[in-house]
Design a protein around this motif. Structure first.
Motif, PDB file in Angstrom:
ATOM      1  N   GLU A  33       0.830  -1.207   0.000  1.00  0.00           N
ATOM      2  CA  GLU A  33       0.000   0.000   0.000  1.00  0.00           C
ATOM      3  C   GLU A  33       0.866   1.259   0.000  1.00  0.00           C
ATOM      4  N   GLN A  34       1.983   1.219   0.723  1.00  0.00           N
ATOM      5  CA  GLN A  34       2.817   2.417   0.815  1.00  0.00           C
ATOM      6  C   GLN A  34       3.700   2.600  -0.418  1.00  0.00           C
ATOM      7  N   ALA A  35       3.992   1.508  -1.121  1.00  0.00           N
ATOM      8  CA  ALA A  35       4.953   1.600  -2.227  1.00  0.00           C
ATOM      9  C   ALA A  35       4.314   1.873  -3.582  1.00  0.00           C
ATOM     10  N   TYR A  36       3.141   1.298  -3.846  1.00  0.00           N
ATOM     11  CA  TYR A  36       2.707   1.217  -5.251  1.00  0.00           C
ATOM     12  C   TYR A  36       2.472   2.573  -5.893  1.00  0.00           C
ATOM     13  N   THR A  37       2.020   3.564  -5.116  1.00  0.00           N
ATOM     14  CA  THR A  37       1.687   4.856  -5.739  1.00  0.00           C
ATOM     15  C   THR A  37       2.904   5.561  -6.319  1.00  0.00           C
ATOM     16  N   TRP A  38       4.107   5.155  -5.908  1.00  0.00           N
ATOM     17  CA  TRP A  38       5.318   5.815  -6.392  1.00  0.00           C
ATOM     18  C   TRP A  38       5.813   5.235  -7.702  1.00  0.00           C
ATOM     19  N   PHE A  39       5.141   4.191  -8.186  1.00  0.00           N
ATOM     20  CA  PHE A  39       5.540   3.558  -9.441  1.00  0.00           C
ATOM     21  C   PHE A  39       4.779   4.184 -10.612  1.00  0.00           C
ATOM     22  N   PRO A  40       5.272   3.972 -11.828  1.00  0.00           N
ATOM     23  CA  PRO A  40       4.574   4.525 -12.986  1.00  0.00           C
ATOM     24  C   PRO A  40       3.170   3.939 -13.114  1.00  0.00           C
ATOM     25  N   PRO A  41       2.208   4.740 -13.549  1.00  0.00           N
ATOM     26  CA  PRO A  41       0.892   4.182 -13.860  1.00  0.00           C
ATOM     27  C   PRO A  41       1.063   3.029 -14.843  1.00  0.00           C
ATOM     28  N   GLY A  42       0.287   1.981 -14.649  1.00  0.00           N
ATOM     29  CA  GLY A  42       0.406   0.819 -15.518  1.00  0.00           C
ATOM     30  C   GLY A  42       1.350  -0.241 -14.998  1.00  0.00           C
ATOM     31  N   THR A  43       2.050   0.044 -13.887  1.00  0.00           N
ATOM     32  CA  THR A  43       2.919  -0.978 -13.299  1.00  0.00           C
ATOM     33  C   THR A  43       2.087  -2.179 -12.849  1.00  0.00           C
ATOM     34  N   VAL A  44       2.642  -3.364 -13.047  1.00  0.00           N
ATOM     35  CA  VAL A  44       2.021  -4.592 -12.544  1.00  0.00           C
ATOM     36  C   VAL A  44       2.753  -4.990 -11.265  1.00  0.00           C
TER      37      VAL A  44
END
Lengths: 299, 299, 299
Positions: free
Chosen positions: A95-106
C-alpha cells in the motif's frame, strides 16, 4: 468484482504528477509523446514483493519467467524480506509503495501461506495500477485506498499455464500472468471471472476528544517505529506522544531528536517515532503492535 | 570440449514453452515476430550467481562492467548469498534455476576459491543456454542435464581483457565475456580453445527393493529441507519418509502439514520435507547432508 | 563549484577502454555508432548506494520514482547495506565502484543523517560521471580522484520537485533529479547554483624510510581486510606486513594463503589481508581502524 466506491482519504503523500495512461499495453514512452522518437510499445514495469528472501534462487527464477514472457520489462524489487507468511506487513508495504511507481505498473505480491490449497489466485486493477497476488487479504490496503477497482480470479487452465508444482505458484502462476499483463499479451478481462476478494479490516486508529490511540505497525531498518496514526494528529501546538513509559515531543525532522526519541510525520504520511542516528525500537524496547497515544499538552 | 550424449532424465519440472532461438545475438523480441515493431537486435539477458553477498560493492561493479560492455542487457540476480566458496550449493542453484530463463540467457556463476591460480576460466553453451564460470565443477549439474554442450577456455590475452587484478576475475574476466556474449560482440567459438571441464559426480540417491536412500542437499529460507530424491519415490499409496527420529507421511502441498512435518514434491521436482508456516529444519534439528530414507508402509 | 585541478594519483585499477562520451543525454548506443541500428537516445544508467537496507520498501520506491521519471533506465545497486549513517564507508564504496560503470552513469548516494536539515542536496559531474548526493562529504573520495568537476546545489523549488516529506529526500529529491539527469530532461547547469561541497580529508597512509603506516578501512563479506595502503608498498622483495601481533608475508593471490593470513594487492589496487577460504578478520580478531605497518625484511 468491480468496485466504484469512495476511497478513504489517503493518509500518505501522493506523488505530484500522476500521468493518466489507460493501460500497461497502451503506455508509450514520454519521449515519444514529445515527438522525439517514433511511437512504440513500451516494455512495462513489474514490481515484486515476496517473503522469499534473497538467499535462495526463487526470486531469480520469478524474474527469469518474466523475462521469458515479457522481454525488456523493467522488474523492480519492493522487498523480498517480508517475514515468512506475514500477510499484514506485506499489505502495508504494498500500500505504501505502489503509488510511487509509474501508472500501468504490474505489482506482484507473493506472500502465500495457502499455496496449493483452494485459495484463489487474483489479478486486479486498482486505480492506474495492476496487481497479481493470492486471495488472502494482501491487497486490502490497496483496495481500501482506491475508489475504483476490478478483481478477477486467475483461471490457470483457460490461460494454459503450465502449473508444474503445487508449492511455487509465484513461478507457475503469478509471474507468467504478470509478464503477460505487462507486455500487453493478456488483458485483465481475459484472466478469468470476476471475484470478490478477501479483505482484511486494518485496526484503525481511534481519535476522540483531542486524543488519538494507535499502534506501531512496522519497524524499519533504522529502528524507526511506524505507527498507524495519520499526520493530522500531530497538528497544532503542544502535542505529546506516549509509548510505553516515554512521553515524546513532536518535531519536524530526524535531526531534531539527537539525544531523545521524538515523534514526527514520516515519509508515508504517518506518525513515526525516531531518534537521530540510532534505533528508537532498541532505545524504547518496543516493536510491532505496541500501543501509541497522542495527547494535548507539552511532554 | 563438445559433448553430444544422452542427458540423464531431468528430475525437475520443465517450463512449458521453450522457444527455439539459435543464439543470444540472433534473438528477436517476440513482438517483432508478431510484426508489431521492426525487427531489431534484442539486448540479451544475463543471470548472476555468486558468493559475493550484497553488502560490498562487488556485485554492483559486475553489473557496471556488463552495462559498459552490453548496454541495455537485462541482468537478473539468481543469488549472491551462496556461502563463501560453496561450489556444491552453487551448482545446485544454477542447475535448478537456469531452465526458467529465456533461451539464449548467459548465466554467470562466480564461486571461485581458486581465483588467481592456474584454474581455467570457462565459457560454455549447454542446450539453449550460455554459461561463464571458473573451471571448478560448478557447471556439473547443468552439463549432466543437457545432452549437448560445448565448453571453451577463456583466453584472456587473445580477447585483450584488461585483467587488472589477480583476485577479482568476476569483474575482469567473467563479466566482460558475459557482456560480449550477450550483446553478440563475441561468439563462443572465438572465446578460446575447447576444454574438458571439471565435473563433480553428485552423490546420487540409491533406490532398491522399494526403498530409497538420499540426503538433504539444501535448506531454503522457509526451513524447507530439499533432498536429492526424485518425485517418483513418493508415488503410490502408503509411503513413509524417515529423517533422524521422525517418520513422515507424504502429502500434496505445504498446507496439509500444519502441525506436523510432512514430505512432498517441491518446486524443483525433488522430495522436500516441510511444515506449514514454520521451519522443518528447526523443528527436526537437521541440515544439509542429513540422510533421508523412503520406505513403503504408512508412518 | 567548478574544479580543474590535479587529481591525486589513482591508487586503484583503471578500466581499460574508457569511452569518451560527453553527457548522459547525448549518449548513443555503441551499436548505433557502428551503424547497426538507427541513432536514438539511449536510456541511461543510474547506480544506487544507500544505507536503506533491502528489507523495507524504501529502495523499491526509489526505483519506482526513477522508472516514472526516466522509463527504460538501467538501475544498478552498488549496495544498500552501508551501516546506517556511515558516510565514510559509503564514500569508499562509491569511489571504488564508479569507475567501472559506463561513462555518463548517474550515481545516487543516499547516506543522509542530516535529511530534513539545512544541509544542501547536490548534483555533480566529476570526470565522465554524474553524482547526486547530500552535501555531507560522501563525494570526497570521488572528487579527490577526478581532476575536473562541477558541483551544484539542487534547487528543489525551482525544479518544482514535490518534496512530500522531510525524512525521505531519496524519494523526493535525489531519485527524481537522477532520473531527469539520466533521461536528458535536466541539464546539470539547470539544477541550481554552483556550490562548494563538503570535503572530508581521508586519513592518508604515511610512507617514510622504507616503512608504511596505514589502517584497515573496510572488511568485506569474505573477511578480507581492505587497507588504505597502495599497492606500491608491497613492491620489491622481502616485505612484511604487521597487524596486531601477526607478521604476514606478501603473496600474489588468495590461494597462496591457505593456512596462514597473507598480504596481497586486492581488486581495488589496495593492500588487503586475507586467508584462503576463511575470514582474516575472524582469524586475527581485528576490524576497521586497525593499524597496519609494512616493513622491509622477511617475516
Amino acid at each position: 468484482m468491480v468496485h466504484h466506491g469512495r476511497a478513504r482519504p489517503a493518509a500518505h503523500a501522493v506523488p505530484a504528477a500522476r500521468q493518466r495512461l489507460p493501460a500497461p499495453h497502451h503506455a508509450v514512452a514520454p519521449s515519444a509523446r514529445r515527438g522525439r522518437v517514433m511511437t512504440r510499445a513500451l516494455p512495462g514495469v513489474v514490481s515484486l514483493l515476496t517473503d522469499f528472501g534473497l538467499s535462495d534462487p526463487y526470486v531469480g527464477i520469478l524474474k527469469g519467467v518474466i523475462a521469458r514472457e515479457a522481454p525488456g520489462t523493467t522488474v523492480i524489487d519492493v522487498s523480498h524480506d517480508v517475514p515468512p507468511q506475514d500477510i499484514e506487513l506485506a499489505a502495508l508495504w504494498l500500500e505504501q509503495a505502489y503509488t510511487w511507481f509509474p501508472p500501468g505498473t504490474v505489482h506482484v505480491c507473493v506472500v502465500d501461506p495457502g499455496v496449493g490449497t483452494a485459495r484463489a489466485a487474483l489479478a486486479a486493477r486498482a486505480g492506474e495500477h495492476w496487481f497479481v497476488a493470492p486471495d488472502n487479504g494482501v491487497l486490502s490496503g490497496v483496495l481500501a485506498r482506491e475508489p475504483s477497482w476490478e478483481v478477477r480470479w486467475i483461471d490457470a487452465g483457460a490461460l494454459r499455464l503450465s502449473v508444474a508444482s503445487r508449492t511455487f505458484h509465484g513461478r507457475d502462476v503469478f509471474a507468467p500472468v504478470a509478464g503477460r499483463l505487462a507486455s500487453g499479451a493478456l488483458r485483465l478481462s481475459d484472466v478469468g471471472p470476476e471475484h470478490a476478494p478477501t479483505l482484511h479490516a486494518r485496526r484503525a486508529p481511534r481519535v476522540e476528544k483531542g486524543e488519538a490511540f494507535g499502534e506501531v505497525i512496522a519497524v524499519d531498518r533504522f529502528g524507526n517505529l511506524i505507527t498507524n496514526l495519520p499526520a493530522s494528529v500531530l497538528e497544532g501546538e503542544g502535542v505529546t506522544v506516549e509509548i510505553r513509559d516515554a512521553r515524546l515531543r513532536s518535531v519536524g525532522t530526524y535531526a531534531e531528536g539527537e539525544l531523545e526519541c521524538v515523534a514526527l510525520v514520516g515519509s508515508f504520511g504517518l506518525v513515526e517515532i525516531a531518534v537521530q542516528n540510532a534505533s528508537a525500537a532498541a532505545r524504547l524496547g518496543v516493536g510491532r503492535g505496541e500501543p501509541v497515544r497522542v495527547v494535548r499538552g507539552a511532554p
